[in-house]
Design a protein around this motif. Structure first.
Motif, PDB file in Angstrom:
ATOM      1  N   SER A  35       0.807  -1.212   0.000  1.00 16.96           N
ATOM      2  CA  SER A  35       0.000   0.000   0.000  1.00 16.96           C
ATOM      3  C   SER A  35       0.840   1.261   0.000  1.00 16.96           C
ATOM      4  CB  SER A  35      -0.936  -0.017   1.227  1.00 16.96           C
ATOM      5  OG  SER A  35      -0.163  -0.098   2.415  1.00 16.96           O
ATOM      6  N   CYS A 185      -4.636 -14.167   1.083  1.00 14.65           N
ATOM      7  CA  CYS A 185      -5.908 -14.242   1.805  1.00 14.65           C
ATOM      8  C   CYS A 185      -6.955 -13.414   1.083  1.00 14.65           C
ATOM      9  CB  CYS A 185      -5.738 -13.740   3.253  1.00 14.65           C
ATOM     10  SG  CYS A 185      -4.591 -14.735   4.224  1.00 14.65           S
ATOM     11  N   GLY A 186      -8.135 -13.960   0.919  1.00 16.41           N
ATOM     12  CA  GLY A 186      -9.212 -13.260   0.237  1.00 16.41           C
ATOM     13  C   GLY A 186      -9.871 -12.218   1.131  1.00 16.41           C
ATOM     14  N   PRO A 187     -10.841 -11.473   0.569  1.00 15.56           N
ATOM     15  CA  PRO A 187     -11.483 -10.398   1.351  1.00 15.56           C
ATOM     16  C   PRO A 187     -12.290 -10.916   2.531  1.00 15.56           C
ATOM     17  CG  PRO A 187     -12.588 -10.745  -0.769  1.00 15.56           C
ATOM     18  CD  PRO A 187     -11.329 -11.542  -0.818  1.00 15.56           C
ATOM     19  N   SER A 188     -12.646 -12.208   2.520  1.00 16.70           N
ATOM     20  CA  SER A 188     -13.416 -12.782   3.634  1.00 16.70           C
ATOM     21  C   SER A 188     -12.522 -13.318   4.728  1.00 16.70           C
ATOM     22  CB  SER A 188     -14.323 -13.900   3.122  1.00 16.70           C
ATOM     23  OG  SER A 188     -15.236 -13.408   2.159  1.00 16.70           O
ATOM     24  N   CYS A 200      -4.650 -17.686   7.023  1.00 16.79           N
ATOM     25  CA  CYS A 200      -5.842 -16.934   6.636  1.00 16.79           C
ATOM     26  C   CYS A 200      -6.995 -17.380   7.531  1.00 16.79           C
ATOM     27  CB  CYS A 200      -6.177 -17.171   5.165  1.00 16.79           C
ATOM     28  SG  CYS A 200      -4.886 -16.632   4.007  1.00 16.79           S
ATOM     29  N   LYS A 203     -13.453 -14.378   8.569  1.00 18.39           N
ATOM     30  CA  LYS A 203     -14.009 -13.287   9.369  1.00 18.39           C
ATOM     31  C   LYS A 203     -15.434 -13.619   9.817  1.00 18.39           C
ATOM     32  CE  LYS A 203     -11.538  -9.510   7.040  1.00 18.39           C
ATOM     33  NZ  LYS A 203     -11.700  -8.301   6.214  1.00 18.39           N
ATOM     34  N   SER A 476      -9.126 -16.124  -4.657  1.00 14.79           N
ATOM     35  CA  SER A 476     -10.012 -14.986  -4.826  1.00 14.79           C
ATOM     36  C   SER A 476      -9.442 -13.963  -5.796  1.00 14.79           C
ATOM     37  CB  SER A 476     -10.273 -14.320  -3.473  1.00 14.79           C
ATOM     38  OG  SER A 476      -9.052 -13.953  -2.865  1.00 14.79           O
ATOM     39  N   LYS A 477      -8.129 -13.986  -6.004  1.00 20.30           N
ATOM     40  CA  LYS A 477      -7.495 -13.151  -7.030  1.00 20.30           C
ATOM     41  C   LYS A 477      -6.489 -14.022  -7.778  1.00 20.30           C
ATOM     42  CE  LYS A 477      -3.888 -11.200  -4.041  1.00 20.30           C
ATOM     43  NZ  LYS A 477      -2.737 -11.680  -4.807  1.00 20.30           N
TER      44      LYS A 477
END
Length: 571
Positions: A35, A185-188, A200, A203, A476-477
């Motif tokens: 980031s 790790c995916g957004p979940s 991972c 959530k 996920s990506k």
């Protein structure tokens, strides 16, 4: 409660990641998910600097060994060839100037800093051997060790750290993939860094009383040991599946205390008020006990009735510490004191706590006072700390069974014996001067003059390469796994220029891969990506066509065959 680290990576860590990518000859413009804009700049510049140093070293070596700097002698294309050829030419200039007695001063020539440094180094080293490593006149990157040779030097790569670690200030330090954004790790999921890897965690998807382990399975939470004991004083917490129950117990007060009030708490007894407990000496009350202070002329041992060592009766199951008027029980590492009697030590099941932090990558076996991590029976050995599994490189240790005519390729948990052959009308290309034991092969079209079918076949080159991947349960990506380079320049405004298109000819039945077209340094490249999860073990062969098109017609085609071996484990 679990805390997650959110501080941005240091610039030194960003640079070290960039240098490692450059040393592995990977694309410097493809960044991890970082980031910080400053970290992205440092990552790319350190990667490019390492890449340029390695390319310049190739040019210097070519000048010293062959004395020729023509482009066909270099394997790379584009800016890589220009960098290597520039260092080769500048080194040749220095050696020629030295042999003709013209000296090694080039400051009046507008050669540029790198060219002048290379020319002076080659000029000074051509007459007699100089230890460039000792006088620090080499061009080895920080990830390499300088080794002096007769009339030159070579850069030897420092030993690599094991997966999940990076060499920082000559020390292998854990890479925080969660902080750097290099995890998958995916957004979940929430990324949790562990030594040498990451986990991972899902959530808030489990029912109350459950938590998720590292592979996404909901497991029971032991509320009695997780710091959220819901029971009141005078009750014992008993864990159940998905919840817990509170059992009422009679409060038992220890020595020096009396049960008072509603029977839920104990109060200190003032022994000094009971009578002449210290004889003629002074009595001082303490919590749970008392002590006697001797008058002048007396010592504590002369009052034989004052102290009793309760630990001599061994009331505790493990360790006992005597205190004034009482004793305290303590447990060894891996045990905790029972809340029922305060005397017995109970074993802590570390394996049951893996919902918050997985203690073993493969299997965990609880033992009294500790736990043991086990690894798969073949292909892995426990690491030095006993908590991770390390792959055995059978090819490096010589424990494989491959014949002399086969390539040995190490995969996670095993090895593969590989052989490649070129089809008819193709011959195997010779490898470059550098030692190369990797299981790859290039086949070049070799037609007979009268073979019209061969001459009209657009395929000019077939390349075999090998890749080992872990099991990716979360995609996920897209996961980029291979880079396909071309020498074709990007010219979007010129309709007559040659264009390149990539196509997957063969893959697995679930279409788990794709190939996308991009550009790098003004050249067209292709990136092969895994877009769906694949559970190992699996062996997959991808065939990718690189089509060169001019005026709407395929002028020639190259085929890249990627042999992919997917391990059944995620680590």
């Amino acid at each position: 409660m679990t805390f997650f680290r959110t501080e941005p990576p240091t610039l030194l860590e960003c640079c070290e990641l960039g240098k490692h990518r450059g040393e592995d000859e990977q694309d410097c413009t493809i960044h991890p998910l970082i980031s910080s804009h400053m970290c992205t700049i440092v990552f790319e510049q350190c990667c490019l600097s390492t890449e340029r140093s390695l390319l310049c070293e190739k040019g210097v070596t070519m000048a010293r060994r062959q004395g020729a700097c023509e482009r066909p002698f270099f394997e790379e294309g584009g800016h890589e060839t220009l960098t290597s050829k520039m260092c080769c030419d500048c080194c040749s200039l220095g050696m020629t100037s030295s042999s003709k007695g013209l000296g090694c001063h080039f400051s009046e020539l507008y050669l540029g800093r790198v060219c002048m440094f290379v020319a002076q180094s080659c000029c000074k080293n051509s007459s007699k051997d100089i230890d460039e490593c000792q006088i620090d006149s080499h061009i080895c990157n920080s990830g390499y060790t300088c080794i002096n040779t007769e009339g030159s030097f070579r850069c030897q790569k420092k030993p690599d750290c094991r997966p999940g670690f990076a060499l920082i200030e000559n020390i292998c330090k854990d890479i925080d993939e969660c902080k750097l954004g290099t995890h998958h790790c995916g957004p979940s999921f929430v990324c949790v860094n562990i030594e040498g890897s990451f986990s991972c965690l899902l959530k808030d998807k489990c029912a109350p009383g459950y938590t998720v382990d590292d592979i996404g399975t909901c497991i029971d939470v032991n509320e009695c040991v997780e710091g959220s004991n819901p029971c009141q004083k005078g009750q014992t917490c008993i864990n159940t599946i998905g919840s817990c129950i509170c059992r009422s117990d009679a409060v038992v007060c220890g020595p020096g205390y009396n049960l008072v009030g509603d029977g839920t708490h104990c109060e200190d007894v003032d022994e000094c008020q009971k009578g002449d407990v210290c004889g003629i000496h002074h009595c001082v009350n303490q919590l749970g006990s008392y002590r006697c202070e001797c008058l002048p002329g007396f010592t504590l041992n002369s009052i034989t009735h004052l102290y009793i060592d309760e630990c001599e009766a061994k009331p505790c199951s493990q360790e006992c510490t005597n205190v004034f008027g009482s004793f305290q029980c303590q447990c060894r590492q891996g045990f905790r004191l029972s809340g029922a009697d305060g005397l017995t030590c109970e074993d802590i099941d570390e394996c049951a706590l893996s919902g918050q932090r997985k203690v073993c990558p493969y299997r965990c076996i609880n033992s009294p006072g500790g736990f043991n991590c086990t690894c798969p029976s073949k292909g892995f050995i426990p690491s030095a700390n006993g908590h991770t599994c390390q792959d055995i490189d059978e090819c490096a240790t010589g424990t494989h069974t491959c014949s002399l005519s086969e390539y040995c390729f190490n995969v996670q948990g095993g090895f593969r014996c590989l052989t490649f052959t070129c089809p008819g009308s193709f011959r195997q290309a010779l490898k470059g001067p550098r030692p190369d034991t990797s299981p790859t092969m290039r086949c070049i079209k070799d037609c007979l003059p009268q073979d019209a079918d061969c001459l009209l076949n657009p395929i000019h080159l077939i390349t075999h390469s090998v890749l080992s991947l872990p099991t990716f349960k979360d995609c996920s990506k897209p996961e980029e796994i291979a880079l396909l380079r071309t020498t074709t320049v990007v010219k979007p405004d010129d309709p007559k220029s040659t264009d390149v298109f990539f196509a997957l000819l063969t893959m697995d039945d679930h279409f788990s891969f794709d190939v996308v077209k991009r550009s790098k340094f003004g050249r067209i490249i292709g990136v092969v990506r895994q877009v769906k999860p694949i559970i190992g073990p699996r062996n997959i062969v991808l065939e990718v066509a690189i089509n060169y098109i001019s005026s709407g017609v395929i002028t020639h085609r190259n085929i890249v065959v990627i042999h992919i071996f997917i391990c059944e484990f995620w680590f």
